[in-house]
Enzyme design. Structure first.
Site, PDB file in Angstrom:
ATOM      1  N   ASN A   1      19.125  86.538   4.391  1.00  0.00           N
ATOM      2  CA  ASN A   1      20.496  87.041   4.309  1.00  0.00           C
ATOM      3  C   ASN A   1      20.473  88.504   4.837  1.00  0.00           C
ATOM      4  O   ASN A   1      21.781  88.807   4.808  1.00  0.00           O
ATOM      5  CB  ASN A   1      21.041  86.891   2.757  1.00  0.00           C
ATOM      6  CG  ASN A   1      20.206  87.750   1.815  1.00  0.00           C
ATOM      7  OD1 ASN A   1      19.297  88.334   1.919  1.00  0.00           O
ATOM      8  ND2 ASN A   1      21.077  87.780   0.810  1.00  0.00           N
TER       9      ASN A   1
ATOM     10  N   ASP B   1      14.891  92.027   3.070  1.00  0.00           N
ATOM     11  CA  ASP B   1      13.649  91.287   2.786  1.00  0.00           C
ATOM     12  C   ASP B   1      13.862  89.873   2.978  1.00  0.00           C
ATOM     13  O   ASP B   1      12.651  89.329   3.260  1.00  0.00           O
ATOM     14  CB  ASP B   1      13.014  91.729   1.604  1.00  0.00           C
ATOM     15  CG  ASP B   1      13.676  90.906   0.581  1.00  0.00           C
ATOM     16  OD1 ASP B   1      13.233  90.140  -0.238  1.00  0.00           O
ATOM     17  OD2 ASP B   1      15.053  91.313   0.430  1.00  0.00           O
ATOM     18  N   SER B   2      15.094  89.489   3.171  1.00  0.00           N
ATOM     19  CA  SER B   2      15.200  88.108   3.358  1.00  0.00           C
ATOM     20  C   SER B   2      16.188  87.453   4.299  1.00  0.00           C
ATOM     21  O   SER B   2      16.711  88.257   5.065  1.00  0.00           O
ATOM     22  CB  SER B   2      15.820  87.554   1.795  1.00  0.00           C
ATOM     23  OG  SER B   2      14.700  87.710   0.941  1.00  0.00           O
TER      24      SER B   2
ATOM     25  N   ASP C   1      19.874  96.380   0.785  1.00  0.00           N
ATOM     26  CA  ASP C   1      19.671  95.311   0.002  1.00  0.00           C
ATOM     27  C   ASP C   1      19.480  95.821  -1.363  1.00  0.00           C
ATOM     28  O   ASP C   1      18.582  96.868  -1.457  1.00  0.00           O
ATOM     29  CB  ASP C   1      18.661  94.384   0.415  1.00  0.00           C
ATOM     30  CG  ASP C   1      18.493  93.248  -0.147  1.00  0.00           C
ATOM     31  OD1 ASP C   1      19.425  92.492  -0.740  1.00  0.00           O
ATOM     32  OD2 ASP C   1      17.240  92.882  -0.305  1.00  0.00           O
TER      33      ASP C   1
ATOM     34  N   THR D   1      24.275  93.161  -0.860  1.00  0.00           N
ATOM     35  CA  THR D   1      23.406  92.491  -1.658  1.00  0.00           C
ATOM     36  C   THR D   1      24.158  90.945  -1.693  1.00  0.00           C
ATOM     37  O   THR D   1      25.198  90.948  -1.532  1.00  0.00           O
ATOM     38  CB  THR D   1      23.377  93.004  -3.110  1.00  0.00           C
ATOM     39  OG1 THR D   1      22.608  91.922  -3.839  1.00  0.00           O
ATOM     40  CG2 THR D   1      24.765  93.311  -3.742  1.00  0.00           C
TER      41      THR D   1
END
Length: 248
Positions: free
Chosen positions: A200, A197-198, A11, A45
């Site tokens: 997605n 980190d998220s 990411d 991403t």
């Protein structure tokens, strides 16, 4: 030398990039070492291709790229392998919701570029769309939007920060995209590492051989990960490469 992992899916925001949207010298060095050891380093991403490309170029990557959360898969930079669009009528409805919330920022990626609250397209139906997003630190407003669009069919919902909602076509995810990249490279998902980190990143972290959450990741992502590395201001990506990817 590379160990058992052949693909490293990274990411960008909150992961490979620091808070100034830069790749640290330490991260850059270790990503280069991974590439030189024969590991395919894949940018994965929520950003669109044009926004992600400079980082691939900086890292001198000629490997597959995953953009707009998997809405586009590139076999290498500038070579589109697969694209999954979001229905135009869905974009129209998502835009109508955004207009009901004057304090909420919104944006959308089409195959032509990025549009947002400050610059919207005249004819929604003239474009091919990939993703729609909302951003606000008003958690109540964000919750209301999420509750409304959760009722619709045909959408994949995630986020790239606790303050946004990202909307793709159903079935589009970084996990599905990494599986396709593995197929292109002739490796298995067990030979892949995903770092993020998220939300997605969540499905990908669960699906690969080694799922890594950043130290600054959302708690749900940390809970699902196999390991938690340092934060994006602590060269967490370099730590993953040193400790797992290049471990003999």
């Amino acid at each position: 030398m590379a160990g058992k992992y052949r693909l490293l899916a990274l990411d960008l925001d909150g992961t490979t990039l620091n808070d100034r949207s830069e790749i640290s010298a330490v991260n850059e060095e270790w990503i280069r070492r991974a590439s030189e050891a024969g590991v395919a380093v894949c940018i994965s991403t929520g950003r669109g291709f044009q926004s992600a490309l400079p980082f691939a170029e900086q890292l001198k990557l000629d490997t597959p790229m995953i953009t707009v959360n998997g809405g586009e898969i590139w076999s290498r930079p500038h070579e589109l392998h697969q694209r999954t669009t979001l229905a135009r009528e869905k974009i129209e409805r998502l835009h109508q919701i955004a207009q009901r919330y004057p304090d909420v920022w919104f944006w959308a990626y089409s195959t032509e570029g990025i549009y947002n609250k400050d610059r919207w397209v005249e004819d929604t139906y003239a474009q091919e769309w990939l993703k729609f997003g909302y951003y606000t630190e008003d958690e109540e407003a964000l919750g209301r939007i999420l509750a409304e669009i959760r009722e619709w069919e045909g959408l994949e919902l995630s986020n790239s920060s606790p303050y946004n909602i990202e909307v793709n076509a159903q079935g589009v995810s970084k996990a599905a995209a990494i599986a396709e990249v593995c197929r292109l490279l002739g490796c298995s998902m067990t030979e892949a590492v995903a770092v993020g980190d998220s939300l997605n990143d969540l499905a990908a972290i669960k699906a690969v051989g080694l799922g890594v959450a950043m130290g600054n990741a959302q708690e749900e992502v940390k809970a699902a990960a196999d390991v938690v590395t340092g934060g994006n201001l602590e060269d967490g990506v370099a730590q993953v490469i040193q400790q797992y990817v290049l471990r003999a």
